[in-house]
Scaffold this motif. Structure first.
Motif, short mmCIF file in Angstrom:
data_model
loop_
_atom_site.label_atom_id
_atom_site.label_comp_id
_atom_site.label_asym_id
_atom_site.label_seq_id
_atom_site.Cartn_x
_atom_site.Cartn_y
_atom_site.Cartn_z
N ILE A 141 0.87 -1.17 0.00
CA ILE A 141 0.00 0.00 0.00
C ILE A 141 0.92 1.23 0.00
O ILE A 141 1.66 1.45 0.96
N TYR A 142 0.88 1.98 -1.10
CA TYR A 142 1.81 3.09 -1.31
C TYR A 142 1.23 4.40 -0.80
O TYR A 142 0.02 4.64 -0.87
N PHE A 143 2.13 5.27 -0.33
CA PHE A 143 1.73 6.59 0.12
C PHE A 143 2.85 7.58 -0.17
O PHE A 143 3.96 7.20 -0.54
N ASP A 144 2.54 8.86 -0.01
CA ASP A 144 3.55 9.91 -0.12
C ASP A 144 3.33 10.86 1.05
O ASP A 144 2.53 10.58 1.95
N ASP A 145 4.04 11.97 1.06
CA ASP A 145 3.92 12.90 2.18
C ASP A 145 2.49 13.38 2.41
O ASP A 145 2.05 13.50 3.54
N SER A 146 1.77 13.59 1.32
CA SER A 146 0.41 14.12 1.45
C SER A 146 -0.61 13.06 1.91
O SER A 146 -1.69 13.40 2.39
N THR A 147 -0.28 11.78 1.76
CA THR A 147 -1.22 10.71 2.13
C THR A 147 -0.70 9.86 3.29
O THR A 147 -1.31 8.86 3.64
N GLN A 176 8.12 4.10 -4.03
CA GLN A 176 7.43 5.01 -3.11
C GLN A 176 7.38 4.38 -1.73
O GLN A 176 7.45 3.15 -1.59
N PRO A 177 7.23 5.20 -0.70
CA PRO A 177 6.99 4.66 0.65
C PRO A 177 5.75 3.76 0.63
O PRO A 177 4.86 3.93 -0.21
N MET A 178 5.71 2.82 1.55
CA MET A 178 4.59 1.87 1.56
C MET A 178 4.54 1.14 2.89
O MET A 178 5.42 1.27 3.72
#
Length: 126
Positions: free
Chosen positions: A26-32, A67-69
């Motif tokens: 499950i990928y995320f970024d700074d905004s999520t 991406q971060p996850m």
């Protein structure tokens, strides 16, 4: 100079003998990030007492993941439950679900299911 932090995949953190047949990334970024952290907590609660292992948030790109996850690992009998839960709960986050056959390239390409926008993978890392 500080050495880069290394992150462990669920394969290294899951209890010994855990039946890892599928991974969900499950990928995320700074905004999520905050939504991803909340989703992770929901997963821990939703699958408590079941053979589902939910990993920590990994804030950097690791391995083929650009991406971060965080990961959710589960056996085949829980595939439908976990995937349908992700369909309902993932919001706008991108998810990669794949089988674990031992062939990383195959697992991340042909044996993969994607939800949301596709996150590019670094196949050279496989």
């Amino acid at each position: 100079m500080t050495a880069p932090r290394t992150y462990k995949y669920n394969s290294e953190l899951a209890p010994k003998g855990f039946p890892r047949e599928f991974d969900a990334h499950i990928y995320f970024d700074d905004s999520t990030r905050s939504f991803a952290a909340s989703l992770r907590e929901k997963a821990l609660s939703a699958f408590q007492g079941q053979q589902v292992f939910t990993g920590e948030l990994i804030p950097d790109a690791v391995g083929p993941h650009t991406q971060p996850m965080f990961e959710i690992n589960f056996p085949r009998p829980l595939f439908t439950d976990v995937v349908l839960w992700l369909v309902r709960e993932r919001g706008d986050l991108s998810v990669l679900v794949h089988q674990l056959t031992g062939d990383d390239h195959y697992d991340h390409t042909q044996a993969a299911l994607r939800m949301g926008p596709q996150v590019a993978l670094n196949y050279a890392a496989l």
